[in-house]
Write a protein that holds these residues in place. Structure first.
Motif, mmCIF file in Angstrom:
data_model
loop_
_atom_site.group_PDB
_atom_site.id
_atom_site.type_symbol
_atom_site.label_atom_id
_atom_site.label_comp_id
_atom_site.label_asym_id
_atom_site.label_seq_id
_atom_site.Cartn_x
_atom_site.Cartn_y
_atom_site.Cartn_z
ATOM 1 N N VAL A 1 0.648 -1.592 -0.310
ATOM 2 C CA VAL A 1 -0.049 0.161 -0.246
ATOM 3 C C VAL A 1 1.098 1.318 0.065
ATOM 4 C CG1 VAL A 1 -1.538 0.716 1.152
ATOM 5 C CG2 VAL A 1 -1.991 -1.056 1.708
ATOM 6 N N LEU A 2 0.718 2.267 -0.554
ATOM 7 C CA LEU A 2 0.967 3.372 -0.962
ATOM 8 C C LEU A 2 0.287 4.487 -0.336
ATOM 9 C CD1 LEU A 2 3.392 3.918 -4.146
ATOM 10 C CD2 LEU A 2 3.958 3.395 -2.403
ATOM 11 N N ALA A 3 0.697 5.041 0.956
ATOM 12 C CA ALA A 3 0.051 6.228 1.635
ATOM 13 C C ALA A 3 -0.016 7.543 0.569
ATOM 14 C CB ALA A 3 -0.518 5.721 2.717
ATOM 15 N N PHE A 4 -0.623 8.843 1.106
ATOM 16 C CA PHE A 4 0.287 10.047 0.846
ATOM 17 C C PHE A 4 -0.540 10.681 1.994
ATOM 18 C CE2 PHE A 4 -0.242 7.929 -2.949
ATOM 19 C CZ PHE A 4 0.987 7.562 -3.303
ATOM 20 N N GLN A 5 0.256 11.485 2.709
ATOM 21 C CA GLN A 5 -0.604 12.707 3.504
ATOM 22 C C GLN A 5 -0.302 13.795 3.346
ATOM 23 O OE1 GLN A 5 0.684 11.086 7.284
ATOM 24 N NE2 GLN A 5 2.698 12.050 7.009
ATOM 25 N N GLU A 6 -1.038 14.426 3.921
ATOM 26 C CA GLU A 6 -1.171 16.411 3.856
ATOM 27 C C GLU A 6 0.276 16.599 4.327
ATOM 28 O OE1 GLU A 6 -3.299 20.263 2.764
ATOM 29 O OE2 GLU A 6 -4.331 18.384 2.614
ATOM 30 N N ALA A 7 1.367 17.170 3.409
ATOM 31 C CA ALA A 7 1.935 18.045 4.443
ATOM 32 C C ALA A 7 2.215 19.415 4.169
ATOM 33 C CB ALA A 7 3.492 17.018 4.184
ATOM 34 N N PRO A 8 1.699 20.706 4.827
ATOM 35 C CA PRO A 8 1.392 21.571 4.742
ATOM 36 C C PRO A 8 3.037 22.418 4.913
ATOM 37 C CG PRO A 8 -0.061 21.245 6.125
ATOM 38 C CD PRO A 8 0.634 20.257 5.794
ATOM 39 N N GLY A 9 3.639 22.962 4.023
ATOM 40 C CA GLY A 9 5.086 23.759 3.634
ATOM 41 C C GLY A 9 5.992 22.512 3.603
ATOM 42 N N HIS A 10 5.857 21.378 2.875
ATOM 43 C CA HIS A 10 6.682 20.325 2.274
ATOM 44 C C HIS A 10 7.882 21.273 1.527
ATOM 45 C CE1 HIS A 10 7.472 17.320 -1.065
ATOM 46 N NE2 HIS A 10 7.400 16.490 -0.046
ATOM 47 N N VAL A 11 9.010 20.582 1.880
ATOM 48 C CA VAL A 11 9.438 20.754 0.752
ATOM 49 C C VAL A 11 10.156 19.616 0.230
ATOM 50 C CG1 VAL A 11 11.965 21.826 0.139
ATOM 51 C CG2 VAL A 11 10.714 23.126 2.151
ATOM 52 N N PRO A 12 9.547 19.775 -1.154
ATOM 53 C CA PRO A 12 11.024 18.610 -2.294
ATOM 54 C C PRO A 12 12.191 18.309 -1.445
ATOM 55 C CG PRO A 12 9.801 19.985 -3.513
ATOM 56 C CD PRO A 12 9.219 20.528 -2.511
ATOM 57 N N PRO A 13 12.352 16.806 -1.911
ATOM 58 C CA PRO A 13 14.080 16.583 -1.574
ATOM 59 C C PRO A 13 14.287 16.997 -3.046
ATOM 60 C CG PRO A 13 12.446 14.743 -2.261
ATOM 61 C CD PRO A 13 11.055 15.805 -2.227
ATOM 62 N N GLN A 14 15.974 17.177 -3.200
ATOM 63 C CA GLN A 14 16.416 17.452 -4.531
ATOM 64 C C GLN A 14 17.746 16.177 -4.671
ATOM 65 O OE1 GLN A 14 17.993 21.042 -4.425
ATOM 66 N NE2 GLN A 14 16.637 21.960 -4.870
ATOM 67 N N TRP A 15 17.304 15.087 -6.014
ATOM 68 C CA TRP A 15 19.287 14.526 -5.992
ATOM 69 C C TRP A 15 19.888 14.950 -7.153
ATOM 70 C CZ3 TRP A 15 20.219 11.419 -9.645
ATOM 71 C CH2 TRP A 15 20.844 10.470 -10.198
ATOM 72 N N PRO A 16 20.848 14.159 -7.075
ATOM 73 C CA PRO A 16 21.679 14.284 -5.805
ATOM 74 C C PRO A 16 22.423 15.681 -5.208
ATOM 75 C CG PRO A 16 23.314 14.179 -7.301
ATOM 76 C CD PRO A 16 21.645 14.971 -7.559
ATOM 77 N N ALA A 17 21.960 15.941 -3.974
ATOM 78 C CA ALA A 17 21.527 16.576 -2.441
ATOM 79 C C ALA A 17 22.209 16.292 -1.559
ATOM 80 C CB ALA A 17 21.332 17.731 -3.082
ATOM 81 N N PRO A 18 23.350 16.540 -0.753
ATOM 82 C CA PRO A 18 22.923 15.680 0.727
ATOM 83 C C PRO A 18 22.499 17.233 1.982
ATOM 84 C CG PRO A 18 25.260 16.960 -0.137
ATOM 85 C CD PRO A 18 24.155 16.962 -1.413
ATOM 86 N N ASP A 19 22.089 18.189 1.273
ATOM 87 C CA ASP A 19 21.681 19.030 2.212
ATOM 88 C C ASP A 19 20.527 18.870 2.562
ATOM 89 O OD1 ASP A 19 22.001 20.250 -0.531
ATOM 90 O OD2 ASP A 19 22.172 21.997 0.316
ATOM 91 N N ARG A 20 19.650 18.708 0.898
ATOM 92 C CA ARG A 20 18.180 18.033 0.866
ATOM 93 C C ARG A 20 17.705 16.637 0.678
ATOM 94 N NH1 ARG A 20 15.486 22.915 -1.881
ATOM 95 N NH2 ARG A 20 13.721 21.837 -2.062
ATOM 96 N N SER A 21 18.099 15.714 1.264
ATOM 97 C CA SER A 21 18.206 14.167 1.123
ATOM 98 C C SER A 21 16.766 13.934 0.297
ATOM 99 C CB SER A 21 18.134 13.397 1.984
ATOM 100 O OG SER A 21 17.241 13.285 2.931
ATOM 101 N N GLN A 22 16.591 12.484 -0.707
ATOM 102 C CA GLN A 22 15.866 12.368 -0.979
ATOM 103 C C GLN A 22 14.391 11.781 0.409
ATOM 104 O OE1 GLN A 22 16.418 9.009 -3.697
ATOM 105 N NE2 GLN A 22 18.391 8.438 -2.303
ATOM 106 N N GLN A 23 14.402 11.996 1.217
ATOM 107 C CA GLN A 23 13.658 11.294 2.432
ATOM 108 C C GLN A 23 13.637 9.851 2.410
ATOM 109 O OE1 GLN A 23 10.525 13.978 1.728
ATOM 110 N NE2 GLN A 23 12.241 15.791 2.118
ATOM 111 N N LEU A 24 13.205 9.205 0.859
ATOM 112 C CA LEU A 24 12.676 8.120 0.341
ATOM 113 C C LEU A 24 12.751 8.230 -1.496
ATOM 114 C CD1 LEU A 24 9.736 6.227 -0.712
ATOM 115 C CD2 LEU A 24 9.101 8.075 1.218
ATOM 116 N N HIS A 25 13.100 6.616 -1.737
ATOM 117 C CA HIS A 25 12.128 6.295 -3.349
ATOM 118 C C HIS A 25 11.786 5.366 -3.710
ATOM 119 C CE1 HIS A 25 15.967 4.653 -3.703
ATOM 120 N NE2 HIS A 25 15.870 4.282 -4.926
ATOM 121 N N LEU A 26 11.626 4.886 -4.420
ATOM 122 C CA LEU A 26 10.803 3.533 -5.249
ATOM 123 C C LEU A 26 11.514 3.292 -6.098
ATOM 124 C CD1 LEU A 26 7.187 4.933 -4.655
ATOM 125 C CD2 LEU A 26 8.106 3.851 -3.030
#
Length: 119
Positions: A47-72
């Motif tokens: 199951v993939l689930a999605f939750q609202e995150a106000p102010g969500h800052v997307p990750p950048q790939w590759p960038a150690p200071d804004r990690s990818q958080q997870l990937h599929l």
């Protein structure tokens, strides 16, 4: 014996319904919404689930200071055909230069990296 099993992979995002629709177009399955929580029940997969995150800052790939958080890692039979489909769904390529590898990296519409991998 295990202590737990995976119930869902959860992605924070600005628009849960839209992101669930993106992954439903990519993986198939059924989108279900319950009081702000959106789930995609994929055929034969997690199951993939999605939750609202106000102010969500997307990750950048590759960038150690804004990690990818997870990937599929998503397995496909034809990388070129799958690429056309994910781009039409709204994905953005993150590493278009190296076409010789057996995987390609993209971002979903909320900025989460994912890979298409040749099986």
């Amino acid at each position: 014996m295990s202590v737990a099993k995976v119930g869902a992979v959860v992605l924070d995002c600005p628009d849960p319904r839209a992101l669930a629709g993106f992954y439903a177009g990519l993986l198939g399955g059924t989108v279900e919404t319950e009081s702000g929580w959106v789930e995609l029940k994929t055929p034969g997969g997690p199951v993939l689930a999605f939750q609202e995150a106000p102010g969500h800052v997307p990750p950048q790939w590759p960038a150690p200071d804004r990690s990818q958080q997870l990937h599929l890692d998503l397995t496909v039979e034809d990388l070129d055909a799958a690429e056309k489909e994910v781009l039409a769904l709204g994905a953005k390529p993150l590493d278009a230069e190296d076409r010789s590898r057996t995987f390609r990296v993209y971002a979903d519409p909320a900025g989460h990296p994912f890979c298409l991998c040749a099986c």
